[in-house]
Design an enzyme around this catalytic site. Structure first.
Site, short mmCIF file in Angstrom:
data_model
loop_
_atom_site.label_atom_id
_atom_site.label_comp_id
_atom_site.label_asym_id
_atom_site.label_seq_id
_atom_site.Cartn_x
_atom_site.Cartn_y
_atom_site.Cartn_z
N SER A 1 70.15 10.29 34.05
CA SER A 1 69.38 11.31 34.77
C SER A 1 70.29 11.85 35.87
O SER A 1 71.29 11.20 36.22
CB SER A 1 68.15 10.65 35.38
OG SER A 1 67.57 11.46 36.38
N TYR B 1 64.06 3.82 40.14
CA TYR B 1 64.53 4.69 39.05
C TYR B 1 66.00 5.04 39.26
O TYR B 1 66.82 4.98 38.34
CB TYR B 1 63.65 5.95 39.02
CG TYR B 1 63.88 6.89 37.85
CD1 TYR B 1 63.23 6.70 36.63
CD2 TYR B 1 64.71 8.01 37.98
CE1 TYR B 1 63.42 7.58 35.57
CE2 TYR B 1 64.90 8.89 36.92
CZ TYR B 1 64.25 8.67 35.72
OH TYR B 1 64.44 9.55 34.67
N1 LIG Z 1 61.46 14.19 32.06
C1 LIG Z 1 62.42 14.27 32.96
O1 LIG Z 1 62.36 15.09 33.91
C2 LIG Z 1 63.64 13.40 32.85
C3 LIG Z 1 64.78 13.76 33.59
C4 LIG Z 1 65.93 12.98 33.48
C5 LIG Z 1 65.95 11.88 32.63
N2 LIG Z 1 64.82 11.55 31.92
C6 LIG Z 1 64.91 10.40 31.02
O2 LIG Z 1 64.75 10.85 29.69
C7 LIG Z 1 64.23 9.78 28.87
C8 LIG Z 1 63.06 10.29 28.03
O3 LIG Z 1 61.98 10.64 28.89
P1 LIG Z 1 60.93 11.80 28.55
O4 LIG Z 1 61.08 12.83 29.59
O5 LIG Z 1 61.03 12.20 27.12
O6 LIG Z 1 59.55 11.02 28.84
P2 LIG Z 1 58.30 10.64 27.90
O7 LIG Z 1 57.42 9.80 28.71
O8 LIG Z 1 57.75 11.86 27.26
O9 LIG Z 1 58.97 9.78 26.71
C9 LIG Z 1 59.46 8.49 26.91
C10 LIG Z 1 59.25 7.68 25.63
O10 LIG Z 1 59.81 6.38 25.84
C11 LIG Z 1 58.88 5.43 25.37
N3 LIG Z 1 59.05 4.16 26.10
C12 LIG Z 1 58.81 3.93 27.41
N4 LIG Z 1 58.99 2.65 27.71
C13 LIG Z 1 59.35 2.03 26.55
C14 LIG Z 1 59.66 0.69 26.22
N5 LIG Z 1 59.58 -0.29 27.12
N6 LIG Z 1 60.03 0.42 24.96
C15 LIG Z 1 60.08 1.39 24.02
N7 LIG Z 1 59.75 2.68 24.26
C16 LIG Z 1 59.40 3.00 25.53
C17 LIG Z 1 57.52 6.04 25.65
O11 LIG Z 1 56.50 5.43 24.87
C18 LIG Z 1 57.77 7.50 25.31
O12 LIG Z 1 57.52 7.79 23.95
C19 LIG Z 1 63.90 8.66 29.84
O13 LIG Z 1 64.93 7.71 29.84
C20 LIG Z 1 63.82 9.37 31.18
O14 LIG Z 1 64.06 8.49 32.26
C21 LIG Z 1 63.69 12.29 32.02
#
Ligand SMILES: NC(=O)c1ccc[n+]([C@@H]2O[C@H](COP(=O)([O-])OP(=O)(O)OC[C@H]3O[C@@H](n4cnc5c(N)ncnc54)[C@H](O)[C@@H]3O)[C@@H](O)[C@H]2O)c1
Length: 281
Positions: free
Chosen positions: A156, A169
């Site tokens: 991130s 985080y």
């Molecule tokens: N959305 C943002 O603004 C953003 C920005 C930077 C980085 N990220 C990172 O991107 C990645 C994806 O996030 P997203 O935005 O798609 O969110 P999201 O919540 O839509 O998707 C995350 C997915 O990960 C799964 N998950 C969570 N914990 C888990 C576990 N313990 N075991 C297996 N699966 C698990 C959830 O069930 C979900 O399907 C994450 O690592 C997040 O930290 C997100």
């Protein structure tokens, strides 16, 4: 011929959001996909969870692109479940070339010394140790298949910068950046490349909810995502609040495929210029 023809990719957190986008983008370029997700609720996470139908929908999307899709439900905190699920899927599909460690959460928003210990621990267990578990389960398969292969760890902008209110985080995502750099060195001999990707805000369930909106609007008692939009836009070089899942998936595709064959150990921002923005007067 697609850019990922003949490759098999493993994506964690693949039930929805960015993980699903990575699976579909790689499949659209010819990869077969192993998709995993907890597909259920997580203690301390206060926004809606993905479920089994979401994971099934990702596999349906892969199959609609004429690629093979295999899924299994596992919590990245559970090394044994992750390893045995992946071992079975790799045996079924015939190998492994690409790993995208994407599963992650955002739970509490509070100043670091006011964070609850359970929120801290769950964060580190999933967003840092879960990524290490993913590489621990997958790297032996990559080595067996090699030489070559690509590991993409989803960090991130919070893995490059401090962001007030989410120290847990931040700490986990900085840890992911370090893990990628170490793995790049350790796997150089096998020609396996390891890079991290650093998205800014991506409009997924993780941030489009009232709990996460508090990161950007700590001045409001119950902010909505729309309340956060002006603050989200101010973070960037352009006056835009977030990127789409496909923008991150395109970066993952580049790092997963042979077009980036001489790139390893980098931290690639997908961030609307956030990390380069000049904020002086
Ligand atoms: N959305 C943002 O603004 C953003 C920005 C930077 C980085 N990220 C990172 O991107 C990645 C994806 O996030 P997203 O935005 O798609 O969110 P999201 O919540 O839509 O998707 C995350 C997915 O990960 C799964 N998950 C969570 N914990 C888990 C576990 N313990 N075991 C297996 N699966 C698990 C959830 O069930 C979900 O399907 C994450 O690592 C997040 O930290 C997100």
């Amino acid at each position: 011929m697609g850019r990922m023809s003949g490759k098999i990719a493993f994506v964690t957190g693949a039930a929805r959001g960015q993980g699903r986008a990575h699976a579909l983008r790689l499949a659209a370029e010819g990869a077969d996909i192993i998709a995993t997700d907890i597909a259920g609720p997580i203690d301390t996470v206060r926004y809606p969870a993905a479920g089994p139908p979401d994971l099934a929908e990702t596999v349906r999307g892969v199959e609609a692109l004429d690629r093979r899709g295999v899924s299994f439900a596992a919590d990245v905190r559970d090394l044994d479940a992750l390893t045995s699920g992946l071992d079975k899927a790799v045996a079924e599909l015939g190998g492994l070339d690409v790993v995208v460690a994407n599963a992650g959460i955002l739970n509490a928003v509070a100043r670091s010394w006011e964070l609850d210990a359970a929120d801290w621990q769950t964060m580190i267990d999933i967003n840092l140790s879960g990524v290490w578990h993913t590489t621990k389960a997958a790297v032996p398969h990559l080595i067996r298949r090699g030489p070559g292969g690509s590991v993409v760890l989803i960090s991130s902008i919070a893995g490059l910068r401090g962001v007030p209110g989410i120290a847990h985080y931040n700490a986990a995502k900085h840890g992911v950046t370090g893990l990628a750099r170490t793995l790049a060195n350790e796997l150089a001999e096998q020609r396996i490349r390891v890079n991290s990707v650093h998205p800014t805000n991506v409009r997924t369930t993780m941030i489009d909810n009232p709990v996460s909106a508090r990161i950007y609007r700590p001045d409001l008692p119950e902010p909505t995502f729309d309340d956060a939009i002006p603050a989200l836009a101010r973070m960037h070089i352009w006056d835009e609040p977030y990127v789409e899942v496909e923008d991150v998936a395109n970066a993952v595709l580049f790092l997963a495929g042979d077009e980036s064959r001489y790139i390893t150990g980098i931290a690639l921002p997908v961030d609307l210029g956030m990390t380069a923005k000049y904020t002086g007067s």
